[in-house]
Design a protein around this motif. Structure first.
Motif, PDB file in Angstrom:
ATOM      1  N   GLU A  60       0.828  -1.206   0.000  1.00 24.35           N
ATOM      2  CA  GLU A  60       0.000   0.000   0.000  1.00 24.35           C
ATOM      3  C   GLU A  60       0.859   1.252   0.000  1.00 24.35           C
ATOM      4  O   GLU A  60       0.566   2.225  -0.704  1.00 24.35           O
ATOM      5  N   ALA A  61       1.928   1.233   0.787  1.00 24.20           N
ATOM      6  CA  ALA A  61       2.812   2.395   0.837  1.00 24.20           C
ATOM      7  C   ALA A  61       3.489   2.636  -0.506  1.00 24.20           C
ATOM      8  O   ALA A  61       3.559   3.774  -0.997  1.00 24.20           O
ATOM      9  N   GLY A  62       3.982   1.559  -1.134  1.00 22.20           N
ATOM     10  CA  GLY A  62       4.677   1.702  -2.402  1.00 22.20           C
ATOM     11  C   GLY A  62       3.786   2.191  -3.523  1.00 22.20           C
ATOM     12  O   GLY A  62       4.242   2.868  -4.445  1.00 22.20           O
ATOM     13  N   ASN A  63       2.499   1.863  -3.465  1.00 22.22           N
ATOM     14  CA  ASN A  63       1.577   2.192  -4.553  1.00 22.22           C
ATOM     15  C   ASN A  63       0.616   3.332  -4.224  1.00 22.22           C
ATOM     16  O   ASN A  63      -0.278   3.635  -5.007  1.00 22.22           O
ATOM     17  N   TRP A  64       0.813   3.988  -3.092  1.00 21.34           N
ATOM     18  CA  TRP A  64      -0.106   5.045  -2.655  1.00 21.34           C
ATOM     19  C   TRP A  64      -0.264   6.147  -3.695  1.00 21.34           C
ATOM     20  O   TRP A  64      -1.386   6.578  -3.998  1.00 21.34           O
ATOM     21  N   MET A  65       0.821   6.594  -4.304  1.00 20.13           N
ATOM     22  CA  MET A  65       0.725   7.695  -5.256  1.00 20.13           C
ATOM     23  C   MET A  65      -0.068   7.318  -6.498  1.00 20.13           C
ATOM     24  O   MET A  65      -0.708   8.184  -7.117  1.00 20.13           O
ATOM     25  N   ASP A  66      -0.052   6.055  -6.877  1.00 17.13           N
ATOM     26  CA  ASP A  66      -0.875   5.613  -7.997  1.00 17.13           C
ATOM     27  C   ASP A  66      -2.322   5.415  -7.555  1.00 17.13           C
ATOM     28  O   ASP A  66      -3.255   5.675  -8.314  1.00 17.13           O
ATOM     29  N   ALA A  67      -2.523   4.964  -6.314  1.00 14.13           N
ATOM     30  CA  ALA A  67      -3.875   4.705  -5.819  1.00 14.13           C
ATOM     31  C   ALA A  67      -4.703   5.986  -5.742  1.00 14.13           C
ATOM     32  O   ALA A  67      -5.925   5.938  -5.928  1.00 14.13           O
ATOM     33  N   ILE A  68      -4.049   7.122  -5.502  1.00 15.00           N
ATOM     34  CA  ILE A  68      -4.796   8.378  -5.339  1.00 15.00           C
ATOM     35  C   ILE A  68      -4.954   9.150  -6.652  1.00 15.00           C
ATOM     36  O   ILE A  68      -5.578  10.206  -6.675  1.00 15.00           O
ATOM     37  N   LYS A  69      -4.431   8.629  -7.749  1.00 15.26           N
ATOM     38  CA  LYS A  69      -4.470   9.389  -8.998  1.00 15.26           C
ATOM     39  C   LYS A  69      -5.877   9.492  -9.582  1.00 15.26           C
ATOM     40  O   LYS A  69      -6.128  10.372 -10.408  1.00 15.26           O
ATOM     41  N   SER A  70      -6.806   8.632  -9.138  1.00 14.97           N
ATOM     42  CA  SER A  70      -8.172   8.704  -9.647  1.00 14.97           C
ATOM     43  C   SER A  70      -8.918   9.931  -9.131  1.00 14.97           C
ATOM     44  O   SER A  70      -9.949  10.313  -9.696  1.00 14.97           O
ATOM     45  N   ASP A  71      -8.412  10.542  -8.077  1.00 15.06           N
ATOM     46  CA  ASP A  71      -9.015  11.758  -7.525  1.00 15.06           C
ATOM     47  C   ASP A  71      -8.396  12.960  -8.224  1.00 15.06           C
ATOM     48  O   ASP A  71      -7.195  13.218  -8.089  1.00 15.06           O
ATOM     49  N   ARG A 123       5.452  12.321   3.421  1.00 20.92           N
ATOM     50  CA  ARG A 123       6.755  12.367   2.752  1.00 20.92           C
ATOM     51  C   ARG A 123       7.359  10.977   2.633  1.00 20.92           C
ATOM     52  O   ARG A 123       8.023  10.668   1.649  1.00 20.92           O
ATOM     53  N   ILE A 124       7.137  10.122   3.622  1.00 21.73           N
ATOM     54  CA  ILE A 124       7.591   8.737   3.520  1.00 21.73           C
ATOM     55  C   ILE A 124       6.884   8.037   2.357  1.00 21.73           C
ATOM     56  O   ILE A 124       7.513   7.311   1.579  1.00 21.73           O
ATOM     57  N   LEU A 125       5.593   8.255   2.217  1.00 21.92           N
ATOM     58  CA  LEU A 125       4.845   7.650   1.116  1.00 21.92           C
ATOM     59  C   LEU A 125       5.348   8.150  -0.235  1.00 21.92           C
ATOM     60  O   LEU A 125       5.447   7.376  -1.193  1.00 21.92           O
ATOM     61  N   LEU A 126       5.680   9.413  -0.320  1.00 25.36           N
ATOM     62  CA  LEU A 126       6.241   9.957  -1.558  1.00 25.36           C
ATOM     63  C   LEU A 126       7.586   9.310  -1.864  1.00 25.36           C
ATOM     64  O   LEU A 126       7.877   8.958  -3.014  1.00 25.36           O
ATOM     65  N   LEU A 127       8.417   9.131  -0.848  1.00 22.06           N
ATOM     66  CA  LEU A 127       9.724   8.495  -1.044  1.00 22.06           C
ATOM     67  C   LEU A 127       9.559   7.060  -1.533  1.00 22.06           C
ATOM     68  O   LEU A 127      10.267   6.622  -2.452  1.00 22.06           O
ATOM     69  N   PHE A 128       8.662   6.302  -0.916  1.00 17.44           N
ATOM     70  CA  PHE A 128       8.442   4.910  -1.318  1.00 17.44           C
ATOM     71  C   PHE A 128       8.157   4.831  -2.810  1.00 17.44           C
ATOM     72  O   PHE A 128       8.706   3.976  -3.515  1.00 17.44           O
ATOM     73  N   HIS A 129       7.298   5.698  -3.289  1.00 16.93           N
ATOM     74  CA  HIS A 129       6.875   5.603  -4.683  1.00 16.93           C
ATOM     75  C   HIS A 129       7.864   6.248  -5.643  1.00 16.93           C
ATOM     76  O   HIS A 129       8.225   5.651  -6.671  1.00 16.93           O
ATOM     77  N   LEU A 130       8.313   7.443  -5.340  1.00 14.48           N
ATOM     78  CA  LEU A 130       9.104   8.196  -6.311  1.00 14.48           C
ATOM     79  C   LEU A 130      10.518   7.652  -6.481  1.00 14.48           C
ATOM     80  O   LEU A 130      11.077   7.714  -7.583  1.00 14.48           O
ATOM     81  N   ILE A 131      11.110   7.113  -5.429  1.00 10.46           N
ATOM     82  CA  ILE A 131      12.424   6.490  -5.614  1.00 10.46           C
ATOM     83  C   ILE A 131      12.285   5.282  -6.524  1.00 10.46           C
ATOM     84  O   ILE A 131      13.150   5.021  -7.379  1.00 10.46           O
ATOM     85  N   GLY A 132      11.183   4.556  -6.400  1.00  8.73           N
ATOM     86  CA  GLY A 132      10.918   3.474  -7.351  1.00  8.73           C
ATOM     87  C   GLY A 132      10.738   4.001  -8.756  1.00  8.73           C
ATOM     88  O   GLY A 132      11.366   3.522  -9.706  1.00  8.73           O
ATOM     89  N   ASP A 133       9.897   5.014  -8.926  1.00  6.60           N
ATOM     90  CA  ASP A 133       9.648   5.593 -10.244  1.00  6.60           C
ATOM     91  C   ASP A 133      10.927   6.046 -10.935  1.00  6.60           C
ATOM     92  O   ASP A 133      11.106   5.835 -12.135  1.00  6.60           O
ATOM     93  N   LEU A 134      11.806   6.677 -10.190  1.00 11.96           N
ATOM     94  CA  LEU A 134      13.020   7.238 -10.785  1.00 11.96           C
ATOM     95  C   LEU A 134      13.910   6.158 -11.384  1.00 11.96           C
ATOM     96  O   LEU A 134      14.716   6.438 -12.282  1.00 11.96           O
ATOM     97  N   HIS A 135      13.767   4.926 -10.917  1.00  4.03           N
ATOM     98  CA  HIS A 135      14.610   3.841 -11.411  1.00  4.03           C
ATOM     99  C   HIS A 135      13.992   3.091 -12.588  1.00  4.03           C
ATOM    100  O   HIS A 135      14.602   2.155 -13.096  1.00  4.03           O
ATOM    101  N   GLN A 136      12.811   3.507 -13.033  1.00  6.09           N
ATOM    102  CA  GLN A 136      12.235   2.967 -14.270  1.00  6.09           C
ATOM    103  C   GLN A 136      12.761   3.859 -15.392  1.00  6.09           C
ATOM    104  O   GLN A 136      12.427   5.042 -15.467  1.00  6.09           O
ATOM    105  N   PRO A 137      13.624   3.346 -16.264  1.00  2.59           N
ATOM    106  CA  PRO A 137      14.319   4.206 -17.240  1.00  2.59           C
ATOM    107  C   PRO A 137      13.413   5.099 -18.074  1.00  2.59           C
ATOM    108  O   PRO A 137      13.799   6.224 -18.416  1.00  2.59           O
ATOM    109  N   LEU A 138      12.215   4.651 -18.391  1.00  6.57           N
ATOM    110  CA  LEU A 138      11.332   5.459 -19.229  1.00  6.57           C
ATOM    111  C   LEU A 138      10.697   6.614 -18.465  1.00  6.57           C
ATOM    112  O   LEU A 138       9.995   7.433 -19.052  1.00  6.57           O
ATOM    113  N   HIS A 139      10.962   6.704 -17.169  1.00  3.88           N
ATOM    114  CA  HIS A 139      10.575   7.889 -16.404  1.00  3.88           C
ATOM    115  C   HIS A 139      11.668   8.944 -16.424  1.00  3.88           C
ATOM    116  O   HIS A 139      11.535   9.997 -15.807  1.00  3.88           O
TER     117      HIS A 139
END
Length: 256
Positions: A60-71, A123-139
């Motif tokens: 849930e923490a890792g995917n929080w930023m995607d889970a809230i995008k529907s709002d 901020r912890i939730l942002l770190l969980f997601h965005l550090i992951g995102d940054l390592h996907q080369p197409l981001h």
């Protein structure tokens, strides 16, 4: 752990990257990044982070930023997931991007005593997601094709998809990637591990950007030849993302 000065971020980013696209790593990818991080954290950091997460699971923490995008109220955060630049260009689009946001979060956590518990959790939730995102080369990709979102492909002869989605989730799901597989995908010496753990957001973005050449070798179809060629990159990026997430969380949350 020592980390870079953040005040140079905007200037340095202007020499590196740019903007416009969607989200990175599917649910499983972000879950794997979070689980790798917890394997690399010490017990006190795990305990303190879980207290801030207040009952949320790692997935849930890792995917929080995607889970809230529907709002639609959260639409302002869409550009936070990526930073793109054209081949040969040196200036990113104006506005916030993943590099700027991550460095802003680190700077804010340098003074976390001024933040409320809810603000720290966010901020912890942002770190969980965005550090992951940054390592996907197409981001860290090209503005013209929206990080591979407009590059249409056929996946294994049966599915229509695009290059971005292929790296986000298709290959991870196709290979049924496990935590053990990611953890064992690369063995670092103590010296090499220390280098990976260094908190350097711009350096992490450059590493991801460096894999774009391989990402664009699929042509019009994704087959086993392509998957076998790029799968080691995906596993390494998931591993490094988790190691670096652990490094950041230990830096700020090793003590209560």
């Amino acid at each position: 752990m020592r980390h870079r000065i953040y005040t140079t971020t905007v200037l340095t980013v202007a020499l590196l990257l740019g903007s416009t696209q969607l989200f990175a790593w599917g649910n499983e990818g972000h879950k794997l990044v979070a689980e790798v991080a917890f394997n690399y954290m010490n017990e006190s950091t795990r305990k303190n982070v879980m207290q801030y997460l207040d009952g949320m699971s790692l997935e849930e923490a890792g995917n929080w930023m995607d889970a809230i995008k529907s709002d639609s109220a959260n639409d302002y955060m869409k550009p936070w997931h990526y930073i793109n630049i054209e081949k040969g260009a040196t200036t990113p689009a104006e506005g916030d991007n993943i590099v700027i946001i991550l460095n802003r979060i680190l700077k804010e956590l340098d003074h976390k005593e001024t933040l409320s518990q809810a603000e720290i959790k966010r901020r912890i939730l942002l770190l969980f997601h965005l550090i992951g995102d940054l390592h996907q080369p197409l981001h860290v990709g090209y503005l013209s094709d929206k990080g591979g979102n407009t590059v249409q492909l056929n996946f294994m002869g049966s599915q229509g998809t695009n290059l971005h989605s292929t790296w986000d989730s298709k290959i991870i799901e196709y290979k049924a990637t496990t935590l053990s597989e990611v953890l064992n995908s690369k063995k670092y010496s103590p010296e090499a591990l220390a280098a990976v753990q260094k908190i350097d957001v711009i350096g992490w973005a450059k590493q991801s950007r460096g894999y774009l050449k391989e990402a664009y070798t699929a042509g019009t179809k994704v087959d086993d030849r392509y998957v076998d060629a790029v799968y080691p990159i995906i596993k390494t990026q998931l591993l490094d993302a988790g190691i670096r997430l652990a490094s950041v969380l230990e830096h700020y949350f090793k003590t209560a």
